[in-house]
Design a protein around this motif. Structure first.
Motif, PDB file in Angstrom:
ATOM      1  N   ILE A  16       0.747  -1.100   0.097  1.00  0.00           N
ATOM      2  CA  ILE A  16      -0.101   0.155  -0.003  1.00  0.00           C
ATOM      3  C   ILE A  16       0.896   1.285  -0.243  1.00  0.00           C
ATOM      4  N   VAL A  17       1.746   1.248   0.738  1.00  0.00           N
ATOM      5  CA  VAL A  17       2.833   2.537   0.839  1.00  0.00           C
ATOM      6  C   VAL A  17       3.496   2.700  -0.421  1.00  0.00           C
ATOM      7  N   LEU A  18       4.059   1.441  -0.973  1.00  0.00           N
ATOM      8  CA  LEU A  18       4.530   1.474  -2.418  1.00  0.00           C
ATOM      9  C   LEU A  18       3.771   2.195  -3.375  1.00  0.00           C
ATOM     10  N   SER A  19       2.368   1.629  -3.291  1.00  0.00           N
ATOM     11  CA  SER A  19       1.539   2.231  -4.436  1.00  0.00           C
ATOM     12  C   SER A  19       1.274   3.541  -4.136  1.00  0.00           C
ATOM     13  N   LEU A  20       1.042   4.125  -2.832  1.00  0.00           N
ATOM     14  CA  LEU A  20       0.875   5.470  -2.647  1.00  0.00           C
ATOM     15  C   LEU A  20       1.901   6.599  -3.007  1.00  0.00           C
ATOM     16  N   VAL A  21       3.329   5.761  -2.771  1.00  0.00           N
ATOM     17  CA  VAL A  21       4.367   6.678  -3.103  1.00  0.00           C
ATOM     18  C   VAL A  21       4.284   6.714  -4.662  1.00  0.00           C
ATOM     19  N   GLN A  22       4.198   5.755  -5.229  1.00  0.00           N
ATOM     20  CA  GLN A  22       4.244   5.643  -6.643  1.00  0.00           C
ATOM     21  C   GLN A  22       3.156   6.750  -7.337  1.00  0.00           C
ATOM     22  N   LEU A  23       1.929   6.718  -6.779  1.00  0.00           N
ATOM     23  CA  LEU A  23       0.844   7.734  -7.168  1.00  0.00           C
ATOM     24  C   LEU A  23       1.364   9.008  -6.937  1.00  0.00           C
ATOM     25  N   TRP A  24       1.894   9.554  -5.724  1.00  0.00           N
ATOM     26  CA  TRP A  24       2.134  10.927  -5.739  1.00  0.00           C
ATOM     27  C   TRP A  24       3.703  11.216  -6.170  1.00  0.00           C
ATOM     28  N   ILE A  25       4.702  10.609  -5.908  1.00  0.00           N
ATOM     29  CA  ILE A  25       5.916  11.013  -6.308  1.00  0.00           C
ATOM     30  C   ILE A  25       6.528  10.379  -7.637  1.00  0.00           C
TER      31      ILE A  25
END
Length: 70
Positions: A16-25
């Motif tokens: 989940i964290v990896l997906s959110l980081v990829q989504l925003w950064i």
């Protein structure tokens, strides 16, 4: 069972964290992100499978010990 659930939860949160980081950064290109996510999912499935098999083995062993099954 305790360690397996901790590992599965950690892998789930990591995904989940990896997906959110990829989504925003977007620190990874699309191919590398897909490979990382697929690897995390594979480790999650392996850890879940091992945990469930081990739990079933211990449960069956306990039932045999108490004389419920032969």
């Amino acid at each position: 069972m305790k360690y397996g659930s901790i590992i599965c939860t950690a892998l789930f949160i990591l995904g989940i964290v990896l997906s959110l980081v990829q989504l925003w950064i977007e620190p990874f290109d699309a191919a590398l992100f897909a490979k990382l996510l697929i690897t995390i999912i594979a480790f999650f499935v392996i850890a879940l499978g091992i945990t469930l098999v081990f739990k079933e083995y211990l449960s069956e062993k306990e039932m045999k010990k108490k004389g419920y099954i032969d």
